[in-house]
Design a protein around this motif. Structure first.
Motif, short mmCIF file in Angstrom:
data_model
loop_
_atom_site.label_atom_id
_atom_site.label_comp_id
_atom_site.label_asym_id
_atom_site.label_seq_id
_atom_site.Cartn_x
_atom_site.Cartn_y
_atom_site.Cartn_z
N GLU A 177 34.67 40.38 31.90
CA GLU A 177 34.12 41.55 31.21
C GLU A 177 33.22 42.31 32.19
N ILE A 178 33.56 43.58 32.43
CA ILE A 178 32.85 44.42 33.37
C ILE A 178 32.11 45.52 32.60
N ARG A 179 30.82 45.65 32.86
CA ARG A 179 30.05 46.70 32.19
C ARG A 179 30.55 48.09 32.62
N PRO A 180 30.53 49.06 31.72
CA PRO A 180 31.03 50.40 32.06
C PRO A 180 30.41 50.96 33.33
N GLN A 181 29.11 50.74 33.53
CA GLN A 181 28.45 51.28 34.72
C GLN A 181 28.85 50.57 36.00
N ASP A 182 29.56 49.45 35.88
CA ASP A 182 29.98 48.69 37.07
C ASP A 182 31.45 48.89 37.40
N ARG A 183 32.15 49.75 36.66
CA ARG A 183 33.59 49.89 36.88
C ARG A 183 33.92 50.38 38.29
N ALA A 184 33.16 51.34 38.80
CA ALA A 184 33.46 51.85 40.14
C ALA A 184 33.29 50.76 41.19
N LEU A 185 32.24 49.94 41.07
CA LEU A 185 32.03 48.85 42.02
C LEU A 185 33.14 47.81 41.91
N TYR A 186 33.53 47.52 40.67
CA TYR A 186 34.63 46.57 40.44
C TYR A 186 35.90 47.05 41.15
N HIS A 187 36.22 48.33 40.95
CA HIS A 187 37.43 48.87 41.55
C HIS A 187 37.32 48.92 43.07
N LEU A 188 36.14 49.27 43.58
CA LEU A 188 35.92 49.32 45.02
C LEU A 188 36.10 47.94 45.64
N SER A 189 35.64 46.89 44.94
CA SER A 189 35.81 45.55 45.49
C SER A 189 37.28 45.22 45.67
N GLY A 190 38.12 45.65 44.75
CA GLY A 190 39.55 45.44 44.87
C GLY A 190 40.14 46.22 46.03
N PHE A 191 39.67 47.46 46.21
CA PHE A 191 40.16 48.26 47.34
C PHE A 191 39.79 47.60 48.66
N LEU A 192 38.56 47.12 48.80
CA LEU A 192 38.15 46.51 50.05
C LEU A 192 38.96 45.25 50.36
N ALA A 193 39.37 44.54 49.30
CA ALA A 193 40.15 43.30 49.50
C ALA A 193 41.63 43.57 49.71
N CYS A 194 42.07 44.80 49.48
CA CYS A 194 43.51 45.11 49.57
C CYS A 194 43.77 46.31 50.47
N GLY A 195 43.49 47.50 49.98
CA GLY A 195 43.78 48.71 50.75
C GLY A 195 43.05 48.76 52.08
N ALA A 196 41.77 48.33 52.08
CA ALA A 196 41.01 48.36 53.33
C ALA A 196 41.56 47.36 54.33
N VAL A 197 42.03 46.22 53.83
CA VAL A 197 42.63 45.21 54.72
C VAL A 197 43.90 45.77 55.37
N ILE A 198 44.70 46.48 54.58
CA ILE A 198 45.92 47.08 55.13
C ILE A 198 45.57 48.11 56.20
N THR A 199 44.52 48.87 55.95
CA THR A 199 44.08 49.86 56.94
C THR A 199 43.67 49.17 58.25
N LEU A 200 42.91 48.09 58.13
CA LEU A 200 42.50 47.34 59.33
C LEU A 200 43.71 46.76 60.06
N LEU A 201 44.65 46.22 59.28
CA LEU A 201 45.84 45.64 59.90
C LEU A 201 46.67 46.71 60.61
N ALA A 202 46.73 47.89 60.03
CA ALA A 202 47.46 48.99 60.66
C ALA A 202 46.84 49.34 62.01
N GLN A 203 45.49 49.35 62.05
CA GLN A 203 44.82 49.63 63.31
C GLN A 203 45.07 48.53 64.33
#
Length: 261
Positions: free
Chosen positions: A163-189
């Motif tokens: 359960e994620i508080r409404p005010q924490d949704r952006a942080l929750y989503h950002l954590s997923g991006f850092l663990a996925c999309g950001a990793v792909i970006t680093l791997l591409a580099q």
């Protein structure tokens, strides 16, 4: 009412909607209707689910289902909720990681029960859609009895609810991006550096994938910080300096990224 007797519908038949619809169907839920802005996508999904009807209009899904998942792009969710007529007590759930259920306010004002259900998972394609949800967390929001149904769904799918508080949704989503999309970006580099050494990016990726896979496995088995390796973790200042010198002379575009890791 047994949650598996609910008539479930989907508005949006992209990768995430397809994955969730198939996963629920495989676990015995009655996925009965789907609509999409691309009719071919709705037909393709319905063909994979016995008893599911593709519809040309989203209103037909809202009219015929007890629980409707809105799996459109994030920016379209609020408009879908506002433009449709909702029957009282219909469950209306979006699957955005970044947004709270507040974007469904128009549906709530009509008497619908609203919530959110977001799997912390990535869906690169539809070939294995529905197979990627076991073992993942689902960010869930809502009020009883809807939230209880969503929690049960998470467990039935082989995951678990958070359960994620409404005010924490952006942080929750950002954590997923850092663990996925950001990793792909680093791997591409990292793969791009192989071009400097006379190889293709594809060859570089082939070299790097085993170390990435081992790192992920170590994270699951050992956690943080035990899985951290490399010169910084060992205090090898000379090696770090050689990295900086090489980047400055051979790949200056990557230097800033390295300095901020």
């Amino acid at each position: 009412m047994d949650s598996k007797s609910l008539r479930v519908g989907f508005i949006g038949a992209g990768r995430s909607g397809t994955a969730l619809a198939l996963a629920l169907h495989h676990k015995g839920y009655a996925v009965r209707a789907v609509a999409s802005r691309t009719p071919a996508s709705a037909r393709a999904l319905a063909e994979r689910i016995e008893g599911c009807t593709p519809h040309a209009r989203a209103q037909q899904v809202a009219d015929g289902c007890d629980l409707v998942f809105i799996t459109t792009p994030d920016d379209a969710i609020e408009a879908v909720a506002r433009e449709l007529r909702w029957r009282r007590d219909t469950g209306v759930v979006h699957c955005s990681g970044a947004k709270s259920s507040a974007v469904l306010e128009a549906a709530r004002e009509q008497g619908a029960v609203v919530g959110s259900f977001h799997p912390m998972q990535t869906f690169p394609g539809v070939e294995r859609a529905g197979a990627e949800l076991s073992g993942v967390a689902f960010a869930i929001e809502g009020l009883p009895p809807l939230v209880d149904t969503l929690k049960e769904m998470a467990h039935v799918l082989g995951g678990w609810p958070v359960e994620i508080r409404p005010q924490d949704r952006a942080l929750y989503h950002l954590s997923g991006f850092l663990a996925c999309g950001a990793v792909i970006t680093l791997l591409a580099q990292a793969a791009e550096l192989w071009k400097v050494m006379g190889y293709s990016r594809e060859q570089g990726l082939e070299v790097l994938l085993p170390i990435l896979q081992t790192t992920v496995r170590n994270l699951g088995e050992q956690g943080l910080p035990a899985s951290l390796t490399g010169p910084i973790s060992r205090g090898d200042v000379g090696t770090v300096q050689s990295h900086l010198d090489a980047l400055e002379s051979q790949a200056p575009s990557v230097l800033s990224l390295y300095l901020h890791i």
